[in-house]
Design a protein around this motif. Structure first.
Motif, mmCIF file in Angstrom:
data_model
loop_
_atom_site.group_PDB
_atom_site.id
_atom_site.type_symbol
_atom_site.label_atom_id
_atom_site.label_comp_id
_atom_site.label_asym_id
_atom_site.label_seq_id
_atom_site.Cartn_x
_atom_site.Cartn_y
_atom_site.Cartn_z
ATOM 1 N N PRO A 66 0.833 -1.207 0.000
ATOM 2 C CA PRO A 66 0.000 0.000 0.000
ATOM 3 C C PRO A 66 0.871 1.262 0.000
ATOM 4 C CG PRO A 66 -0.618 -1.485 1.793
ATOM 5 C CD PRO A 66 0.645 -2.009 1.201
ATOM 6 N N GLU A 67 0.316 2.344 -0.500
ATOM 7 C CA GLU A 67 1.002 3.636 -0.480
ATOM 8 C C GLU A 67 1.042 4.163 0.958
ATOM 9 O OE1 GLU A 67 2.357 5.353 -3.100
ATOM 10 O OE2 GLU A 67 1.905 3.636 -4.385
ATOM 11 N N LEU A 68 2.022 5.003 1.249
ATOM 12 C CA LEU A 68 2.166 5.589 2.579
ATOM 13 C C LEU A 68 0.884 6.264 3.041
ATOM 14 C CD1 LEU A 68 3.796 6.465 5.061
ATOM 15 C CD2 LEU A 68 4.610 8.411 3.717
ATOM 16 N N ILE A 69 0.294 7.067 2.194
ATOM 17 C CA ILE A 69 -0.920 7.808 2.579
ATOM 18 C C ILE A 69 -2.055 6.849 2.962
ATOM 19 C CG2 ILE A 69 -1.803 8.093 0.220
ATOM 20 C CD1 ILE A 69 -1.962 10.780 2.934
ATOM 21 N N ASP A 70 -2.148 5.717 2.268
ATOM 22 C CA ASP A 70 -3.181 4.735 2.581
ATOM 23 C C ASP A 70 -2.917 4.064 3.929
ATOM 24 O OD1 ASP A 70 -4.585 5.218 0.175
ATOM 25 O OD2 ASP A 70 -3.243 3.861 -0.897
ATOM 26 N N LEU A 71 -1.651 3.741 4.207
ATOM 27 C CA LEU A 71 -1.297 3.162 5.505
ATOM 28 C C LEU A 71 -1.599 4.146 6.632
ATOM 29 C CD1 LEU A 71 2.058 1.439 4.530
ATOM 30 C CD2 LEU A 71 -0.040 0.282 5.253
ATOM 31 N N GLN A 72 -1.286 5.431 6.413
ATOM 32 C CA GLN A 72 -1.562 6.440 7.425
ATOM 33 C C GLN A 72 -3.065 6.563 7.703
ATOM 34 O OE1 GLN A 72 0.588 9.692 5.577
ATOM 35 N NE2 GLN A 72 2.257 9.486 7.052
ATOM 36 N N LYS A 73 -3.863 6.450 6.677
ATOM 37 C CA LYS A 73 -5.317 6.498 6.869
ATOM 38 C C LYS A 73 -5.799 5.282 7.655
ATOM 39 C CE LYS A 73 -6.376 9.175 2.737
ATOM 40 N NZ LYS A 73 -6.944 9.146 1.380
ATOM 41 N N MET A 74 -5.235 4.117 7.365
ATOM 42 C CA MET A 74 -5.671 2.892 8.040
ATOM 43 C C MET A 74 -5.330 2.910 9.527
ATOM 44 S SD MET A 74 -5.049 -0.204 5.324
ATOM 45 C CE MET A 74 -3.929 0.419 4.077
ATOM 46 N N VAL A 75 -4.151 3.460 9.890
ATOM 47 C CA VAL A 75 -3.752 3.485 11.306
ATOM 48 C C VAL A 75 -4.078 4.817 11.978
ATOM 49 C CG1 VAL A 75 -1.960 1.749 10.958
ATOM 50 C CG2 VAL A 75 -1.339 4.175 10.932
ATOM 51 N N LYS A 76 -4.613 5.742 11.201
ATOM 52 C CA LYS A 76 -5.053 7.055 11.701
ATOM 53 C C LYS A 76 -3.903 7.877 12.281
ATOM 54 C CE LYS A 76 -9.688 5.343 12.488
ATOM 55 N NZ LYS A 76 -10.800 5.184 13.409
ATOM 56 N N GLY A 77 -2.799 7.945 11.530
ATOM 57 C CA GLY A 77 -1.667 8.759 11.962
ATOM 58 C C GLY A 77 -0.382 8.337 11.283
ATOM 59 N N TYR A 78 0.734 8.864 11.795
ATOM 60 C CA TYR A 78 2.042 8.475 11.280
ATOM 61 C C TYR A 78 2.271 6.992 11.551
ATOM 62 C CZ TYR A 78 2.971 13.468 10.975
ATOM 63 O OH TYR A 78 2.911 14.790 10.668
ATOM 64 N N ILE A 79 3.041 6.347 10.671
ATOM 65 C CA ILE A 79 3.204 4.901 10.809
ATOM 66 C C ILE A 79 4.506 4.519 11.493
ATOM 67 C CG2 ILE A 79 1.791 4.466 8.759
ATOM 68 C CD1 ILE A 79 4.450 3.574 7.359
ATOM 69 N N GLN A 80 4.453 3.373 12.135
ATOM 70 C CA GLN A 80 5.636 2.688 12.666
ATOM 71 C C GLN A 80 5.575 1.278 12.106
ATOM 72 O OE1 GLN A 80 5.848 2.415 16.923
ATOM 73 N NE2 GLN A 80 7.660 1.138 16.875
ATOM 74 N N VAL A 81 6.697 0.773 11.589
ATOM 75 C CA VAL A 81 6.750 -0.569 11.019
ATOM 76 C C VAL A 81 7.559 -1.468 11.949
ATOM 77 C CG1 VAL A 81 7.426 -1.964 9.029
ATOM 78 C CG2 VAL A 81 6.614 0.377 8.681
ATOM 79 N N ILE A 82 6.951 -2.585 12.336
ATOM 80 C CA ILE A 82 7.611 -3.563 13.193
ATOM 81 C C ILE A 82 7.799 -4.840 12.387
ATOM 82 C CG2 ILE A 82 7.408 -4.940 15.291
ATOM 83 C CD1 ILE A 82 5.571 -2.594 16.314
ATOM 84 N N GLU A 83 9.042 -5.274 12.229
ATOM 85 C CA GLU A 83 9.377 -6.466 11.456
ATOM 86 C C GLU A 83 9.369 -7.684 12.366
ATOM 87 O OE1 GLU A 83 10.684 -6.495 8.115
ATOM 88 O OE2 GLU A 83 10.755 -4.325 7.801
ATOM 89 N N LYS A 84 8.624 -8.702 11.968
ATOM 90 C CA LYS A 84 8.581 -9.967 12.708
ATOM 91 C C LYS A 84 8.569 -11.098 11.692
ATOM 92 C CE LYS A 84 8.072 -8.640 17.047
ATOM 93 N NZ LYS A 84 8.697 -9.182 18.213
ATOM 94 N N GLY A 85 9.696 -11.772 11.518
ATOM 95 C CA GLY A 85 9.788 -12.857 10.549
ATOM 96 C C GLY A 85 9.495 -12.361 9.145
ATOM 97 N N ASN A 86 8.552 -13.010 8.476
ATOM 98 C CA ASN A 86 8.206 -12.611 7.103
ATOM 99 C C ASN A 86 7.049 -11.619 7.069
ATOM 100 O OD1 ASN A 86 6.130 -14.354 7.845
ATOM 101 N ND2 ASN A 86 5.937 -15.223 5.799
ATOM 102 N N LYS A 87 6.723 -11.012 8.203
ATOM 103 C CA LYS A 87 5.597 -10.073 8.270
ATOM 104 C C LYS A 87 6.060 -8.708 8.748
ATOM 105 C CE LYS A 87 2.233 -13.627 9.298
ATOM 106 N NZ LYS A 87 1.321 -14.184 10.296
ATOM 107 N N GLN A 88 5.308 -7.699 8.322
ATOM 108 C CA GLN A 88 5.479 -6.351 8.835
ATOM 109 C C GLN A 88 4.161 -5.944 9.483
ATOM 110 O OE1 GLN A 88 6.561 -4.302 5.194
ATOM 111 N NE2 GLN A 88 8.684 -4.152 5.878
ATOM 112 N N PHE A 89 4.253 -5.402 10.669
ATOM 113 C CA PHE A 89 3.084 -4.901 11.392
ATOM 114 C C PHE A 89 3.185 -3.384 11.383
ATOM 115 C CE2 PHE A 89 3.871 -9.155 12.758
ATOM 116 C CZ PHE A 89 2.617 -9.714 12.937
#
Length: 79
Positions: free
Chosen positions: A17-40
């Motif tokens: 997803p685009e940054l702006i779409d991720l920001q809308k989904m989490v309702k703010g600035y994003i933080q990415v947490i890497e866990k194995g083959n996933k990003q939260f």
């Protein structure tokens, strides 16, 4: 800001997803947490804003996560 239970959003497909779409989904600035083959992806200020605990995403990430969380996998990770 949150009147409902936080959502765990799983993104399907092969395109991140685009940054702006991720920001809308989490309702703010994003933080990415890497866990194995996933990003939260969560709200960077979630704890400061006292967002509600996201039990589903927290259990999957084995990490304390709050607010809406977007889960990305191998095919659609942020590069």
């Amino acid at each position: 800001m949150y009147d409902e239970k936080p959502k765990t959003i799983r993104v399907e497909g092969n395109i991140a997803p685009e940054l702006i779409d991720l920001q809308k989904m989490v309702k703010g600035y994003i933080q990415v947490i890497e866990k194995g083959n996933k990003q939260f992806v969560c709200n960077e200020e979630g704890l400061l804003l006292n967002l509600p605990y996201n039990e589903e995403a927290s259990e999957e990430a084995n990490e304390h996560l709050v607010g809406n969380v977007v889960i990305l996998t191998d095919n659609n990770r942020i590069r």
